[in-house]
Scaffold this motif. Structure first.
Motif, mmCIF file in Angstrom:
data_model
loop_
_atom_site.group_PDB
_atom_site.id
_atom_site.type_symbol
_atom_site.label_atom_id
_atom_site.label_comp_id
_atom_site.label_asym_id
_atom_site.label_seq_id
_atom_site.Cartn_x
_atom_site.Cartn_y
_atom_site.Cartn_z
ATOM 1 N N ARG A 1 -15.138 41.177 -6.546
ATOM 2 C CA ARG A 1 -13.515 42.303 -6.106
ATOM 3 C C ARG A 1 -14.522 42.214 -5.047
ATOM 4 N N TYR B 1 -11.862 36.067 -5.528
ATOM 5 C CA TYR B 1 -11.777 37.411 -6.582
ATOM 6 C C TYR B 1 -12.079 36.144 -7.272
ATOM 7 N N VAL B 2 -12.028 35.597 -8.088
ATOM 8 C CA VAL B 2 -11.964 33.916 -8.756
ATOM 9 C C VAL B 2 -13.754 33.668 -8.351
ATOM 10 N N LEU B 3 -14.032 33.341 -7.451
ATOM 11 C CA LEU B 3 -15.055 33.074 -6.991
ATOM 12 C C LEU B 3 -15.978 33.297 -6.900
ATOM 13 N N VAL C 1 -6.960 36.272 -4.522
ATOM 14 C CA VAL C 1 -7.599 35.953 -6.201
ATOM 15 C C VAL C 1 -9.096 34.948 -6.337
ATOM 16 N N HIS C 2 -8.343 34.217 -5.242
ATOM 17 C CA HIS C 2 -9.359 32.903 -4.630
ATOM 18 C C HIS C 2 -10.994 33.026 -4.685
#
Length: 191
Positions: A89, A84-86, A81-82
């Protein structure tokens, strides 16, 4: 270890070697100056040891096995998740693949914990074999997802070998494929 067949013994040996390989990788990386993900190697070592134990006899009744897989499952989910956010994909793919491998192992342990035993030869309770927690559709999804990871593992190992960015990429890819194969075998026995 009653009624353990030759395939179970062979896979257990491969899983023990996989665990040893992943325990030795961080040291080899440090000595050679190459990068090596400590979290990935520790998770793979734990999975290899747990699978070897499951293949040789009934799963351990202590919750330690499940905790040993729940922690890296959550860790890699958070990393995914980290990433992906930064970074998007593509950056999340690797940690999420690791989370999938850990989640499959956690599922096998949960499906065969204190109240359910894997339907493998020799794996029975005094009341007889049970398989209360296994969900066939989820089991099939895990098998298919692991097959997809296996297909992606070989090219990734080739890229790491060509780039010289990994310690023993061919052996690591072989260990990962063996682990995925053993997981697929153990999951198939749940159906």
């Amino acid at each position: 270890m009653a009624n353990v067949g030759w395939l179970d013994l062979a896979l257990a040996g491969a899983m023990a070697l996989t665990a040893a390989h992943h325990l030795g990788r961080p040291l080899a990386a440090r000595l050679s100056g190459r990068p090596c993900e400590l979290d990935v190697n520790l998770a793979h070592a734990a999975m290899g040891a747990a699978m070897a134990a499951m293949l040789l006899g009934p799963p351990a009744r202590e919750p330690g096995w499940a905790v040993a897989m729940a922690i890296p499952t959550l860790w890699f989910l958070c990393r995914g998740v980290h990433a992906y956010v930064l970074h998007g994909r593509a950056a999340a793919a690797h940690p999420l693949r690791e989370a999938l491998l850990c989640a499959a192992m956690l599922y096998m342990l949960a499906a065969h914990g204190p109240h359910a035993v894997m339907a493998m030869p020799g794996m029975t309770t005094p009341q007889g074999p049970t398989n209360l927690a296994a969900v066939p559709a989820l089991t099939v999804l895990f098998v298919l997802a692991l097959a997809a990871v296996a297909v992606r593992s070989v090219p990734a190992a080739g890229r790491a070998h060509r780039a010289g960015t990994s310690v023993a990429p061919a052996a690591t890819a072989g260990c990962q494929l063996a682990m995925i194969g053993a997981s697929g075998y153990m999951l198939a026995l749940m159906l």
